[in-house]
Enzyme design. Structure first.
Site, PDB file in Angstrom:
ATOM      1  CB  CYS A 109      -0.872  -0.021   1.254  1.00 11.40           C
ATOM      2  SG  CYS A 109      -1.902   1.442   1.441  1.00 11.40           S
ATOM      3  CD  GLU A 152      -6.839   1.493  -4.085  1.00 10.13           C
ATOM      4  OE1 GLU A 152      -6.990   2.533  -3.413  1.00 10.13           O
ATOM      5  OE2 GLU A 152      -5.749   0.912  -4.175  1.00 10.13           O
TER       6      GLU A 152
HETATM    7 ZN    ZN Z   1      -3.557   1.259  -0.112  1.00 11.52          ZN
END
Ligand code: ZN
Length: 197
Positions: A109, A152
């Site tokens: 991420c 997301e």
């Molecule tokens: Zn992320």
């Protein structure tokens, strides 16, 4: 414009983001935000970016898995990941339905730069949302694209992959590259020590 991607510890990453109205989505301000998010995602580089990651608590994310991302990967690996190019698009105000079958893969991420972990996620999903023109769309996705969508949409609910990961698989991207990149998941699981799903 390339925006600053916030790192874990910022409260906006842990908030439920607010949905947008159709007029808001079509406004110059939001159209520009989407363009800036696209540029920021490409620069990172990443395959997805959610508005909370740039400090905006709205239900918008952008996704793009470019062909050039896949060039260095073997056909075998791409098949295993069920990974194919995904053209650029935005998702707004999404709802998601998860399929029952799960798959475990290593993911990272942009808001936890330099780290990653193994996360079990649904192999297939159905997402209902608006696109960047506020038109309703229904996305049926499987494999890597389904994983990106789940990651997301989690951001829009204040969730990060560390909430779902196998904690014992948490590692630096450097060590992932060095030791585990091409190792089958069953061996990683056994070596690092967590049970099969
Ligand atoms: Zn992320």
């Amino acid at each position: 414009m390339v925006l600053n991607v916030l790192q874990v510890g910022e409260v906006v990453l842990r908030r439920q983001a607010r949905p947008l109205t159709r007029d808001e989505v079509r406004s110059p301000a939001i159209q520009q935000l989407i363009e800036h998010m696209r540029e920021t995602m490409r620069e990172a580089p990443g395959v997805g970016l959610a508005a909370p990651q740039i400090g905006v608590s709205l239900q918008i994310a952008v996704i793009e898995d470019r062909e050039e991302n896949l060039l260095e990967m073997s056909a075998e690996r791409l098949t295993e990941l069920e990974r194919q190019p995904v053209p650029f698009h935005a998702i707004v105000n999404p709802t998601i339905t998860l399929g029952e079958e799960t798959a475990e893969f290593f993911e990272g991420c942009l808001s936890l730069a330099r780290f990653g972990a193994v996360v079990a996620r649904a192999r297939g999903v159905v997402v209902e949302c608006w696109n960047e023109r506020a038109e309703p769309v229904r996305i049926e996705a499987s494999g890597w694209y389904a994983r990106i969508l789940q990651h997301e949409i989690d951001h829009l609910r204040g969730r990060l992959y560390i909430d779902r990961m196998h904690p014992r698989s948490f590692m630096t991207l450097e060590n992932h590259h060095k030791y585990w990149k091409d190792v089958p998941m069953s061996e990683i699981r056994e070596a690092l020590g967590w049970s099969a799903p």
